[in-house]
Design a protein around this motif. Sequence first.
Motif, short mmCIF file in Angstrom:
data_model
loop_
_atom_site.label_atom_id
_atom_site.label_comp_id
_atom_site.label_asym_id
_atom_site.label_seq_id
_atom_site.Cartn_x
_atom_site.Cartn_y
_atom_site.Cartn_z
N GLN A 139 0.99 -1.11 -0.07
CA GLN A 139 -0.03 0.09 0.03
C GLN A 139 0.90 1.11 0.16
O GLN A 139 1.87 1.22 0.78
N GLY A 140 0.57 2.09 -0.61
CA GLY A 140 1.47 3.19 -1.09
C GLY A 140 1.66 4.29 0.04
O GLY A 140 3.02 4.57 0.42
N ALA A 141 0.89 4.27 0.81
CA ALA A 141 0.90 5.06 2.14
C ALA A 141 1.69 4.40 3.15
O ALA A 141 2.36 5.10 3.99
N LYS A 142 1.93 3.22 3.07
CA LYS A 142 2.75 2.34 4.27
C LYS A 142 3.24 1.01 3.62
O LYS A 142 2.97 0.04 3.96
N PRO A 143 4.35 1.46 2.75
CA PRO A 143 4.88 0.12 2.33
C PRO A 143 5.80 -0.55 3.38
O PRO A 143 6.28 -0.11 4.31
N GLY A 144 5.55 -2.09 3.30
CA GLY A 144 6.22 -2.61 4.36
C GLY A 144 5.58 -2.49 5.70
O GLY A 144 5.96 -3.08 6.72
N ILE A 145 4.29 -2.12 5.85
CA ILE A 145 3.45 -2.11 6.97
C ILE A 145 2.36 -2.69 6.68
O ILE A 145 1.66 -2.44 5.70
N PRO B 207 -10.72 -10.88 -13.99
CA PRO B 207 -9.23 -10.26 -14.13
C PRO B 207 -8.88 -10.36 -12.66
O PRO B 207 -9.51 -10.27 -11.54
N VAL B 208 -7.68 -10.73 -12.46
CA VAL B 208 -6.94 -10.75 -11.12
C VAL B 208 -5.81 -9.52 -11.26
O VAL B 208 -4.96 -9.47 -11.79
N SER B 209 -5.97 -8.71 -10.16
CA SER B 209 -5.13 -7.60 -10.15
C SER B 209 -3.95 -7.90 -8.88
O SER B 209 -4.48 -8.50 -8.00
N VAL B 210 -2.80 -7.24 -9.02
CA VAL B 210 -1.95 -7.39 -7.93
C VAL B 210 -1.63 -5.87 -7.75
O VAL B 210 -1.18 -4.93 -8.56
N LYS B 211 -1.73 -5.66 -6.32
CA LYS B 211 -1.51 -4.10 -6.00
C LYS B 211 0.06 -4.17 -5.31
O LYS B 211 0.12 -4.84 -4.35
N ILE B 212 0.69 -3.21 -5.69
CA ILE B 212 2.20 -3.28 -5.13
C ILE B 212 2.28 -1.57 -4.66
O ILE B 212 1.77 -0.70 -5.34
N ALA B 213 3.04 -1.50 -3.67
CA ALA B 213 3.38 -0.02 -3.28
C ALA B 213 4.52 0.27 -4.28
O ALA B 213 5.41 -0.49 -4.83
N ALA B 214 4.54 1.73 -4.53
CA ALA B 214 5.51 2.06 -5.45
C ALA B 214 6.96 2.41 -4.62
O ALA B 214 7.06 3.27 -3.87
N VAL B 215 7.82 1.51 -4.75
CA VAL B 215 9.21 1.74 -4.42
C VAL B 215 10.30 1.62 -5.45
O VAL B 215 9.99 1.52 -6.79
N HIS B 216 11.46 1.79 -5.03
CA HIS B 216 12.48 1.85 -6.20
C HIS B 216 12.73 0.74 -7.31
O HIS B 216 12.91 0.80 -8.24
N ASN B 217 12.31 -0.29 -6.56
CA ASN B 217 12.46 -1.50 -7.92
C ASN B 217 11.17 -1.75 -8.18
O ASN B 217 10.85 -3.07 -8.37
N VAL B 218 10.15 -0.99 -8.38
CA VAL B 218 8.87 -1.28 -8.53
C VAL B 218 8.67 -1.82 -9.99
O VAL B 218 7.86 -2.64 -10.04
N ALA B 219 9.49 -1.43 -10.88
CA ALA B 219 9.37 -1.76 -12.22
C ALA B 219 9.49 -3.31 -12.45
O ALA B 219 8.77 -4.10 -13.00
N ALA B 220 10.51 -3.77 -11.45
CA ALA B 220 10.88 -5.40 -11.59
C ALA B 220 9.67 -6.17 -10.84
O ALA B 220 9.44 -7.06 -11.41
N ILE B 221 9.24 -5.46 -10.04
CA ILE B 221 8.09 -6.29 -9.15
C ILE B 221 6.90 -6.30 -10.01
O ILE B 221 6.26 -7.21 -10.26
N ALA B 222 6.81 -5.18 -10.84
CA ALA B 222 5.52 -5.03 -11.83
C ALA B 222 5.38 -5.90 -12.77
O ALA B 222 4.73 -6.85 -13.07
N ALA C 226 -1.58 -2.67 -10.19
CA ALA C 226 -2.16 -1.38 -9.60
C ALA C 226 -0.64 -1.09 -8.79
O ALA C 226 -0.32 -1.80 -7.91
N ILE C 227 -0.38 -0.07 -8.96
CA ILE C 227 0.82 0.83 -8.27
C ILE C 227 0.27 1.98 -7.21
O ILE C 227 -0.51 2.85 -7.69
N ASP C 228 0.67 1.76 -6.10
CA ASP C 228 0.18 2.87 -5.24
C ASP C 228 1.44 3.87 -4.82
O ASP C 228 2.33 3.17 -4.36
N GLY C 229 1.25 5.10 -4.95
CA GLY C 229 2.52 5.87 -4.71
C GLY C 229 2.45 6.46 -3.12
O GLY C 229 1.67 6.26 -2.39
N ILE C 230 3.58 7.35 -2.92
CA ILE C 230 3.96 7.59 -1.55
C ILE C 230 2.77 8.54 -1.04
O ILE C 230 2.59 8.66 0.04
#
Lengths: 245, 350, 144, 424
Positions: free
Chosen positions: B91-97, B153-168, B180-184
Amino acid sequence: MKVLQCQGKHYREVNAEVDNAWNAGEREIRLEGINGQRYIGRSLTGVGTIEISGIPGDDLGVFMDGATIFVRGNAQEGVGNTMNSGKIVVGGDIRDIAGYAMRGGKIWVRGSVGYRVGIHMKSYLSDYPVIIIGETSGDFLGEYMAGGLIIVLGLNLPAGVSPVGKFIASGMHGGKMFIRGSFSPEQAGPGIGIDRPSDDDYLEIISYLTEYATDLAMTLPPMKPDDFVKVYPTTTRPYGRVYAY
Amino acid sequence: MVKTKLAPQLEINLPIVFSAMSYGSISYNAFRSLVQAAQEVGTYCNSGEGGLHPDFYPWGKNIIVQVASGRFGVHPDYLRVASAVEIKIGQGAKPGIGGHLPGEKVSSDISRTRKIPEGSDAISPAPHHDIYSIEDLERLVFAIKEATGYEKPVSVKIAAVHNVAAIASGAIRAGADIVAIDGIRGGTGAAPQAIRDNVGIPIELALAQVDERLRQEGIRHRASVVIAGGIRSSTDVIKAIALGADAVYIGTAALVGLGCHLCQKCYTGKCNWGIATQDPYLTKRLNPNIGTRRLVNLLRAWGLEMKEMLGGMGVNSIQSLRGNKEHLRAVGLSREEMQILGVKLAGEGW
Amino acid sequence: MKKIHIHEEYCIGCRLCEINCLVKHSKSGKIIKAFKEEFPRPLSRVHVEEKGYLSFALQCRHCEDAQCIENCMTGAMHRDEKNGAVVCDETRCVGCWMCIMSCPFGVVQREKKEKRIASKCDLCGSDGEPACVVNCPNEALSYE
Amino acid sequence: MSNGETKYLLIGYSVASWWCAHSIREGDRSGRIVAVTEEEGPYSRPLITYVLGKKTGDVAYTGTIFQHDEVEIYPRKRVVEIEPRDRIARLSDGTDIRFQKALIATGGIPIFPTIPGRENQGIFTFTRRSDMESIDTFLHGHPARNIVILGGGFIGLKTCEAMMDMKKNITLVELAPRLLQNMLDEEGSYYLEKALAHSGVHVIKEDTIVLFETETDRLTDVVLKSGRRIPADLAVVSIGVRPNVDFLRNSGIEVHRGIVVDEHQETSCPGLYAAGDVTETRNLLTGERNVVAVWPEAVNQGRIAGWNMTGREVAYEGSLPVNAVEVGEKAMVSAGIVNPPADGYETIVRKDRENYQKLVLKDDLIMGAVFVGEISKSGIYINLMRQKLPVETFRDKLLDPNFGLINLPTNYRKHIVKGVGIEV
C-alpha cells in the motif's frame, strides 16, 4: 463412487473434471494418480468426499466450503488455504502454511507440519476452525491467530523434545492452542499466556481427538490433562502500541 | 472482431476507479455511497481487504474485491460476486507495513464481515506469509483464477518503491491481469507518520518506470496498469494516463467528495463526518444518497474537465492519450527527473 | 398520495425540522420573530424522538383509515382532497381532544389560539414540500 | 309510506348510523338506505354543550362522510315497534317500513330520578339539541344567576365548561367521592377540582339533590341530601344515560342492560344489528359485557355493523371505554380500567403540580390510563392498550416525559396501524 484417473493431467483439467462430477451431483469422488496437481477441491461447496491417492500439490482445498478430502500420503504446502468449512484428513506429513486464514473446518494431520501452520486463523460464532497435528510443527505455529483451535500431539517423540518450533503464537489475539509434551515459554512469541488446560478445555480436546482418531483409523496413546500446555493470547490488541499513534 | 481469446477485462466509462477502502476503515454508509456512485457512473469500487458486507453483494458488478494477507472475509462467494479480485501486496501510504484495524472499530457488523471476534484487532501483516517469491504470487493468482473459473481479471496491487518496475514485471509474469501501483502520497488513516511520509516513491516516477520497463520487456499489453496515490484532480488523471496508466484509483479525493476534511483522525474511530468511523452516532451523519450524489458530481466534473483538456490537446479519445508522453512537457524539473519520466522540457518540440 | 417518509437511519437529531415547522406555522414566518415576539409561541408539529443513537422526526402519518377523522365529533378533522393530508379545520374544532386520545403516534397537540384547537401536521398546506422535509440537512425525511 | 325496496334501515341517525351507512356504501353502492330519526336531521350530539357555551356556531357535523352515502332520512319519526321475523318496523306515524337489514342505533336516554319538584321550569336534562335550545331559550328569558348541575360525570362537566364563561355561579353536585367516577381516580379528580375551583365552580361531592324548591313553578333553590340549600335558577340533571331500548320490549330481541350483540354487532335476531350507546358489547380488556357509551366505540361498532350487513365479515375486537374532556383549561384523557380492584394490578403514577398521569398494568399489559394536564402522548398508551402489546421491554420508560414511539419494539413501531405506508 466416481473414480477419476489424473496421471499426467494438468491441474486445470483435473479440477474441471472434479467440478463437473461434483456439479452433476456426484458426492464421492476418488482421484487416482495425483502427482502434484494444485488447487484440488478448490471452492467445493456442499457436503461430499474426495479421496486422493498420490501426493496433491499446493493449496489443497483452497477456499473449500463443506467438502471432506482424504489424502492417504503426504500433501504439499498451503493445505486448506482460506478454507471456509469442511475437513481435510492427511495420513502423512504436510508442509508450510497449512490452514492459512482458515475461517472454519478441520485439518487432521497424522504426521508433521512445516512452518507457519494455522496462521491468521479466524473464528466467528459457529465458524470454528480446528487443526490437529499428530507429530511436530515448525516455527510460527498459529502466528496472528484470531480464533479457532490448534492441537499438537507430539506423537512418537523422544521425551524432552518439544513438538513445536520457535515463535509459536506470535501476534496471537484470539483462539487457543494445546501442545502435548515439553514446551518452554521462550518458544512462544511475546504477550502469550501459558497455562494448563482447564477441565472444559480438556473435554474439548478429547472430543476433537476422538474424531481425529476415528478419521485416521489410529489408536492414540493414553493422555491426561497435565500432558498438555495451553497457549492463549493475553490481549486482543497485540500491536495496539505499535500502530496507533 | 478480435479472434484472439482475450484475458478477462473490466470495462469502465471513466478511467477513474474508487480505490481500496475497506468497510471497517470507512463506515457502511460511506461504502454504500461509493458502490452506488460506481454503479451510477459505470466504474468500480474496491472493497478493500475487509471483506464485503452481504448487503453489498447486489452491487457485485461494480465491485473489485481484495485479498490481502489477513484474508478477511475471503470465501468462495466473495470471489464469485465481484467483477475482479485484487491481491494486495503493498500500500502506497505504508509500504512494508500491514493493515491494522483497531479493535475499537470492529463492531458487530464488521466482525461478522471479517469473521473475527468483536472488539479484537484486525491485523493484516506486511507480507503474505505464503508469498515469498513471484512463483508464490503466481500460486495465489491462479488459486483465485481457479476459484473464479478464469472469468475475472486478477489484479496485484503493489506499493511504489525504487524497484517497482521489476516487481510489476514479475506480477504480470505471475499472471496478473492488472497491476495497481500505489505511490507515496496515498492516503491512510492509520499508518505511522514516519512511514507515511518517508517510505515509497512518487507515483509519476514509478509509473513512468513501470511503463518503460514493461514496454522494453514486451509485456505491457498483458496487463493494465492502474495507479493510485495522490490523484487529486482531473489534471492528475490526464498526466497519469499520458505517462502510461490505463486508469487511476482515487481514495482521498473520493472521501473529500464525501465530506472528509482531512483532519487525520481516522485512527481514533471518531470521524466527525461519519466516514471513517463505526460509531452509530456518527455514521448516520452521512446519508449515502447524498454521498452518492456528491461522488457522482465529482466524477462527472472530472470527466468533463478531462474532455476539455483532451479537446485542448487535440486528442479525440482518452485511449489515444495513454502512454503518449509527447503531450506532456515539464517545467521546473531536473534533467534526471525528466529523463525518468520520459518527458521533454516545456518548449522542446517533437 | 405523497407521504413524508422517515429514514431513521440518517436522522442525526439536529431538530432543524422542529424549528422550521414552527417558523412555517408562525404568523410572521420569520425565525427570530416567531421565537421572540409571538405569544403564545407557535407550536412545531414535528417532534424528534431520541433514544441513544437512534432518533427520528415524527409528524402526523396521515393514516389511511385515520382514527382521528373517525373520532372527530365535529368533522373538523378531515382529509384534504388535494394532497390527501389529514387536516384540522380550525374554525370547526372545539378542542374536545378525541383526536389526541385516538392518535397512536401521539402527534396531535393542544394549541391555544383564539380558542383551543388541535394542532397537527398539515403537510404545509399545498405549497410543495413540507418545511421539515425541505430543511432536513441529511435527507432523513423525504416527501414522495 | 310502506315500501318494499328498503334494503337497509337505520333506526336512529347519529354517529353509529352514519358510519354504518358509510361502511354499507363501501360494499353496496346502490342498495337503498333509509334512516329514521326523532330529530330534525343529523347533527353532532356532543357539540350541544359547545354551542351552548358559544364555543362554536352550530351543531352540524361537517365531516365528509355523508357526501357519497346517499341516505334517505325520515326525520321527526320514531320506530315504535319492530317485527324481526317479517322485517317490518312500525313508525310513530303508523306507517310500516319493510327492510332487509336494520341497524338499531337509538342511543341512550337520560336518567332522571324522581326528585320532588322535577316537573317545574328551569330543570333540564342535557343530551339533545332540543335540550340545548330549551336551556338557551330559558337563559334568554330569565336572568338566571345561580346554576346547579347534578352529576359530575362527563355531560355534567361539559355543561359546566359551557356555562363557565357566562359569569354565573355554578355549583356541581356529585354523589360519588370523585368527579368523573368511571374515568378518574380520586387523585386525578383532585386536579380537576382544583381547575374547576380556579374557574369559580363550586364542587360538592358525596351529596345529591333531594328536592327542587320552587316559587310559582320556577326553581329557586335545591335542597341537598346533607340538608344544604343552594339557590338555583336553573338545574341540569346529568347523572347518566341508559340504553334506549323500550320500543324493543315485544320484539324478541335479546336485551340485557343494552341490546346484546355478537362480535359482528348482530343481535339475537339475524339481520338486525345494533351499534352505539344502545348496545352491550364485550369489553376489550376484561371480557365483561357492558354498555360503553362513547363516540369512538359508536364509530367502530357502526363500521363493523355496516361491513357485516353487506357481507364483509369483520369482527369487533371489543369495546374500550375512552374519553377526553377539557374543563377550565385542564385537559383530561382516560381509558380502560382506572380504578382497579386490588389484586394483580399495578399502577405507575407520575405527577407534578399541573399534571397527573397514571397507568394501570396487569400481566405486562396496560389496562388503564389517566392523563390530566399534559395529554399529547395519551394516544400512544391507549393504542398499546388496544393492541395488547406487552410492555416488558420498555416498562421502565413508561410515563417518561420523553416516552414516544421510539421506545416501542421496532417491529411494532414500524407497523403500528393498518393501512399502507404508515411505517415509521
